[in-house]
Design an enzyme around this catalytic site. Structure first.
Site, PDB file in Angstrom:
ATOM      1  CG  HIS A 223      78.045  13.199  35.238  1.00  0.00           C
ATOM      2  ND1 HIS A 223      77.691  14.294  36.149  1.00  0.00           N
ATOM      3  CD2 HIS A 223      77.789  11.740  35.690  1.00  0.00           C
ATOM      4  CE1 HIS A 223      78.787  13.439  37.379  1.00  0.00           C
ATOM      5  NE2 HIS A 223      78.337  12.099  37.247  1.00  0.00           N
ATOM      6  CG  HIS A 262      74.931  20.853  40.746  1.00  0.00           C
ATOM      7  ND1 HIS A 262      74.199  19.366  41.945  1.00  0.00           N
ATOM      8  CD2 HIS A 262      75.636  20.511  40.098  1.00  0.00           C
ATOM      9  CE1 HIS A 262      75.234  18.752  41.726  1.00  0.00           C
ATOM     10  NE2 HIS A 262      76.275  19.299  40.724  1.00  0.00           N
ATOM     11  CG  ASP A 315      80.430  21.126  33.764  1.00  0.00           C
ATOM     12  OD1 ASP A 315      81.676  20.456  33.420  1.00  0.00           O
ATOM     13  OD2 ASP A 315      80.085  19.275  33.344  1.00  0.00           O
TER      14      ASP A 315
HETATM   15  N1  ACO Z   1      68.410  25.585  32.156  1.00  0.00           N
HETATM   16  C1  ACO Z   1      66.856  26.204  32.151  1.00  0.00           C
HETATM   17  N2  ACO Z   1      65.669  25.265  32.989  1.00  0.00           N
HETATM   18  C2  ACO Z   1      66.350  24.728  33.403  1.00  0.00           C
HETATM   19  C3  ACO Z   1      68.088  24.407  33.500  1.00  0.00           C
HETATM   20  C4  ACO Z   1      68.674  24.862  32.882  1.00  0.00           C
HETATM   21  N3  ACO Z   1      70.119  24.947  32.607  1.00  0.00           N
HETATM   22  N4  ACO Z   1      68.152  23.412  34.961  1.00  0.00           N
HETATM   23  C5  ACO Z   1      66.770  23.133  35.290  1.00  0.00           C
HETATM   24  N5  ACO Z   1      66.321  23.306  34.878  1.00  0.00           N
HETATM   25  C6  ACO Z   1      64.461  24.012  35.356  1.00  0.00           C
HETATM   26  C7  ACO Z   1      64.204  22.364  34.156  1.00  0.00           C
HETATM   27  O1  ACO Z   1      63.406  22.837  33.578  1.00  0.00           O
HETATM   28  C8  ACO Z   1      62.795  22.383  35.094  1.00  0.00           C
HETATM   29  O2  ACO Z   1      61.912  23.422  35.118  1.00  0.00           O
HETATM   30  P1  ACO Z   1      60.528  22.746  35.485  1.00  0.00           P
HETATM   31  O3  ACO Z   1      59.937  22.019  36.930  1.00  0.00           O
HETATM   32  O4  ACO Z   1      59.455  24.140  34.971  1.00  0.00           O
HETATM   33  O5  ACO Z   1      59.938  21.538  34.444  1.00  0.00           O
HETATM   34  C9  ACO Z   1      63.711  22.504  36.904  1.00  0.00           C
HETATM   35  O6  ACO Z   1      64.368  23.374  36.510  1.00  0.00           O
HETATM   36  C10 ACO Z   1      63.860  21.255  37.442  1.00  0.00           C
HETATM   37  O7  ACO Z   1      65.071  20.475  36.760  1.00  0.00           O
HETATM   38  P2  ACO Z   1      65.174  18.940  36.138  1.00  0.00           P
HETATM   39  O8  ACO Z   1      65.542  18.721  35.367  1.00  0.00           O
HETATM   40  O9  ACO Z   1      63.937  18.513  37.237  1.00  0.00           O
HETATM   41  O10 ACO Z   1      66.752  18.827  37.986  1.00  0.00           O
HETATM   42  P3  ACO Z   1      67.462  18.184  38.236  1.00  0.00           P
HETATM   43  O11 ACO Z   1      67.626  18.412  39.550  1.00  0.00           O
HETATM   44  O12 ACO Z   1      67.220  17.033  37.486  1.00  0.00           O
HETATM   45  O13 ACO Z   1      68.385  18.512  37.143  1.00  0.00           O
HETATM   46  C11 ACO Z   1      70.638  19.637  35.802  1.00  0.00           C
HETATM   47  C12 ACO Z   1      69.678  18.837  36.885  1.00  0.00           C
HETATM   48  C13 ACO Z   1      70.176  17.726  35.122  1.00  0.00           C
HETATM   49  C14 ACO Z   1      72.213  19.601  35.714  1.00  0.00           C
HETATM   50  C15 ACO Z   1      69.879  20.419  35.152  1.00  0.00           C
HETATM   51  O14 ACO Z   1      70.291  21.318  36.124  1.00  0.00           O
HETATM   52  C16 ACO Z   1      70.297  20.342  33.734  1.00  0.00           C
HETATM   53  O15 ACO Z   1      70.443  19.839  32.139  1.00  0.00           O
HETATM   54  N6  ACO Z   1      71.424  21.134  33.755  1.00  0.00           N
HETATM   55  C17 ACO Z   1      71.897  21.724  31.802  1.00  0.00           C
HETATM   56  C18 ACO Z   1      73.046  19.911  31.842  1.00  0.00           C
HETATM   57  C19 ACO Z   1      74.026  20.290  33.116  1.00  0.00           C
HETATM   58  O16 ACO Z   1      74.426  21.981  32.871  1.00  0.00           O
HETATM   59  N7  ACO Z   1      74.949  19.634  33.504  1.00  0.00           N
HETATM   60  C20 ACO Z   1      76.025  19.888  33.927  1.00  0.00           C
HETATM   61  C21 ACO Z   1      76.175  19.524  35.239  1.00  0.00           C
HETATM   62  S1  ACO Z   1      76.745  19.701  36.937  1.00  0.00           S
HETATM   63  C22 ACO Z   1      77.492  18.131  36.333  1.00  0.00           C
HETATM   64  O17 ACO Z   1      76.746  17.366  36.474  1.00  0.00           O
HETATM   65  C23 ACO Z   1      79.239  18.268  37.085  1.00  0.00           C
END
Ligand code: ACO
Length: 380
Positions: A223, A262, A315
């Site tokens: 987050h 996201h 971010d």
């Molecule tokens: N890098 C690489 N792959 C990613 C990323 C990333 N940053 N984000 C998502 N994916 C991929 C996952 O590996 C997954 O792949 P799969 O289907 O092959 O397993 C797919 O995309 C879906 O990911 P989930 O985690 O299930 O999707 P979710 O909606 O829960 O994810 C999240 C949202 C947690 C923000 C995720 O994108 C992430 O971990 N990002 C990196 C951390 C980040 O930048 N957080 C800040 C968010 S913005 C905020 O809170 C203000």
């Protein structure tokens, strides 16, 4: 759907739990509105103070309304000495933990602490918005063996925070950069920390408790913690030329690139471009253009992921801006929290004004009717 016919929504993904007239997000096209106003207009034309008013009262202020509101914010920045004592006692903790603890301590000094009327939540929301920057800045000074810098009522919200944190009056441009950053972080619907704050409010607990919940939830790297992680990543990448290989290595090992992806946005996060512009201009002005170049190198390497809906989020460029402003890395997440306090207050107002206890269910998958064996008869 499981054998029992129960449909599980992991992470509450895609679940609507209430209605709201404060924040609209269309993640498919990257659109964000606060109270109907486009985030691009607010980021370019408004100020954080005006946006806080908009969020709390539901309308843009007139000149006299904004002036009175801003005076209220400016006159509430001081911390009770008891809270400064608490900060001193926990000064070696992470600034986010100190912020959480100090906000909790502030409740002991707030005359409205148990008043959950909308008027009282707004009053407390204004006070917390005004006091939170003083907590973060005072802690930074105290942990370095220095006295806190007193709030300066001549400076606006963002400028005063930078002045208290760095003991140096910021330029108008520096203040404006942080002002825009606060606007972009002020509210974002039922994100994890706002939802957590709502759960707390739904038990008819108080605003301070809800904000403490929000701070604890925001801290995690999935987050609010991503900005710090992105800057660490940029430092590890080192040069723009290394970006593609770095990204490939992380993704080949099933890792994640921080600042990408996201839950809601499957297109450009509309907040990111405002920070990208400022990261580039501030880097050029400071003679450190390589941070922006490294970040755009990472962005380029992540382009194939756009087809999966993974774009830069708010971010991604924020960390480079804080770094260029001279802010220590462990204060990046607290800055997000400072911007988000009014959003948490707004969510608490909404929850409280039409409350129902938030209490979802988990489907039980464990054993049934297991025989209780006295401890002395259990096999080791
Ligand atoms: N890098 C690489 N792959 C990613 C990323 C990333 N940053 N984000 C998502 N994916 C991929 C996952 O590996 C997954 O792949 P799969 O289907 O092959 O397993 C797919 O995309 C879906 O990911 P989930 O985690 O299930 O999707 P979710 O909606 O829960 O994810 C999240 C949202 C947690 C923000 C995720 O994108 C992430 O971990 N990002 C990196 C951390 C980040 O930048 N957080 C800040 C968010 S913005 C905020 O809170 C203000």
């Amino acid at each position: 759907m499981t054998n029992s016919g129960i449909e599980i929504h992991k992470g509450l993904n895609g679940v609507y739990f209430d209605r709201s007239d404060s924040c609209f997000i269309d993640g498919g096209i990257g659109k964000l509105l606060y109270r109907g106003y486009d985030i691009h207009d607010l980021a370019e034309k408004s100020t954080f103070e005006e946006v806080v008013y908009l969020l709390l009262y539901g309308k843009l202020p007139t000149i006299p309304e904004l002036s009175a509101f801003d005076n209220d914010l400016r006159s509430n920045r001081e911390l009770p000495s008891g809270v400064l004592d608490v900060i001193e006692a926990v000064k070696n903790a992470h600034p986010m933990d100190v912020l959480r603890t100090a906000v909790s301590a502030l409740s002991a000094f707030d005359e409205d602490v148990d008043d959950n009327s909308t008027e009282a939540i707004i009053r407390k929301g204004i006070r917390l918005t005004a006091q939170a920057p003083t907590i973060v800045a005072s802690h930074h000074r105290i942990r370095n063996g220095k006295s806190p810098v007193k709030p300066n009522s001549r400076l606006n919200h963002a400028g005063n925070f930078l002045n208290m944190l760095l003991d140096k009056e910021p330029t108008a441009e520096e203040s404006r950069i942080l002002d825009v950053d606060f606007i972009l972080h002020a509210e974002h619907g039922s994100n994890a920390s706002a939802f957590a704050a709502r759960v707390t409010a739904s038990t008819v607990s108080d605003l301070h408790s809800a904000v403490v919940t929000g701070i604890g939830t925001l801290k995690g790297p999935l987050h609010g913690g991503a900005a710090e992680a992105v800057q660490k990543m940029a430092e590890a990448v080192g040069t723009p030329e290394n970006a593609a290989a770095y990204v490939k290595n992380i993704l080949d090992n099933k890792g994640r690139i921080m600042g990408f992806g996201h839950r809601v946005y499957k297109a450009e996060d509309p907040r990111a471009r405002h920070l990208a512009e400022r990261s580039e201009s501030l880097g050029a002005e400071r003679g450190e253009p390589h941070w922006f170049q490294i970040l755009t190198g990472i962005q380029e390497a992540m382009k194939p992921y756009q087809s999966r809906g993974i774009y830069v989020n708010v971010d991604f460029f924020a960390g480079s801006i804080y770094y260029l402003l001279g802010i220590p890395e462990d204060i990046f997440v607290p800055i997000f929290a400072l911007g988000r306090v009014p959003g948490w207050a707004l969510n608490v107002i909404e929850q409280s004004s039409n409350n129902m206890l938030i209490r979802p269910l988990t489907e039980y998958t464990g054993p049934f009717d297991v025989e209780y064996v006295p401890i002395e008869d259990r096999e080791s």
